[in-house]
Design a protein around this motif. Structure first.
Motif, PDB file in Angstrom:
ATOM      1  N   ILE A 112     101.071  20.438  58.236  1.00  0.00           N
ATOM      2  CA  ILE A 112     101.539  19.659  59.388  1.00  0.00           C
ATOM      3  C   ILE A 112     101.141  20.345  60.689  1.00  0.00           C
ATOM      4  O   ILE A 112     100.663  19.686  61.629  1.00  0.00           O
ATOM      5  CB  ILE A 112     103.068  19.452  59.309  1.00  0.00           C
ATOM      6  N   ILE A 113     101.293  21.655  60.766  1.00  0.00           N
ATOM      7  CA  ILE A 113     100.912  22.397  61.974  1.00  0.00           C
ATOM      8  C   ILE A 113      99.420  22.226  62.236  1.00  0.00           C
ATOM      9  O   ILE A 113      99.000  21.958  63.375  1.00  0.00           O
ATOM     10  CB  ILE A 113     101.296  23.887  61.853  1.00  0.00           C
ATOM     11  N   ASP A 114      98.604  22.364  61.191  1.00  0.00           N
ATOM     12  CA  ASP A 114      97.152  22.188  61.352  1.00  0.00           C
ATOM     13  C   ASP A 114      96.820  20.788  61.861  1.00  0.00           C
ATOM     14  O   ASP A 114      96.007  20.624  62.776  1.00  0.00           O
ATOM     15  CB  ASP A 114      96.418  22.432  60.027  1.00  0.00           C
TER      16      ASP A 114
ATOM     17  N   ALA B  18      95.285  17.300  66.548  1.00  0.00           N
ATOM     18  CA  ALA B  18      95.584  16.106  67.355  1.00  0.00           C
ATOM     19  C   ALA B  18      96.031  16.463  68.774  1.00  0.00           C
ATOM     20  O   ALA B  18      96.217  15.569  69.596  1.00  0.00           O
ATOM     21  CB  ALA B  18      96.653  15.261  66.660  1.00  0.00           C
ATOM     22  N   GLY B  19      96.229  17.747  69.054  1.00  0.00           N
ATOM     23  CA  GLY B  19      96.679  18.172  70.376  1.00  0.00           C
ATOM     24  C   GLY B  19      98.144  17.858  70.632  1.00  0.00           C
ATOM     25  O   GLY B  19      98.549  17.734  71.790  1.00  0.00           O
ATOM     26  N   ASN B  20      98.939  17.761  69.569  1.00  0.00           N
ATOM     27  CA  ASN B  20     100.348  17.400  69.700  1.00  0.00           C
ATOM     28  C   ASN B  20     101.307  18.558  69.514  1.00  0.00           C
ATOM     29  O   ASN B  20     102.504  18.361  69.452  1.00  0.00           O
ATOM     30  CB  ASN B  20     100.714  16.328  68.673  1.00  0.00           C
ATOM     31  N   LEU B  21     100.801  19.772  69.427  1.00  0.00           N
ATOM     32  CA  LEU B  21     101.662  20.913  69.156  1.00  0.00           C
ATOM     33  C   LEU B  21     102.109  21.553  70.458  1.00  0.00           C
ATOM     34  O   LEU B  21     101.320  21.812  71.350  1.00  0.00           O
ATOM     35  CB  LEU B  21     100.900  21.945  68.303  1.00  0.00           C
TER      36      LEU B  21
END
Length: 97
Positions: free
Chosen positions: A83-85, A90-93
């Motif tokens: 999920i982190i990857d 996606a630039g959502n972290l």
């Protein structure tokens, strides 16, 4: 691994949960809590990852056994890394120090 889990939520939930869809833990639903990623690699070149989780539905398995199972924690840790990857790509972290 994405084929081994899916996002699920109930109407009143603020955050989505994860449901394992295949394997030994199929049908278990849980949520991640606080996630911490180490600042330095360990002696094996890996970044330490720690996280809290809450089991929402343990299906037919005993919640106490799941919470004490290293195999279960490794399984949901692998899902978390995936999920982190995905979120990084996606630039959502969002990182909070």
């Amino acid at each position: 691994m994405p084929e081994n889990y899916t996002y699920v939520s109930r109407g009143e939930d603020q955050w989505a949960s994860i449901m394992i869809t295949k394997g030994k833990y199929e049908g278990i639903i849980y949520q991640y809590g606080k996630v911490s990623i180490g600042k330095h690699e360990d002696e094996n070149g890996n970044m330490p990852l720690s996280f809290k989780y809450n089991i929402v539905d343990c299906g037919t398995l005993d919640e106490k056994i799941l919470n004490s199972s290293k195999e279960f924690k490794n399984t949901i840790g692998d899902i978390l890394v995936e999920i982190i990857d995905e979120q990084m790509e996606a630039g959502n972290l969002e990182y909070n120090d």
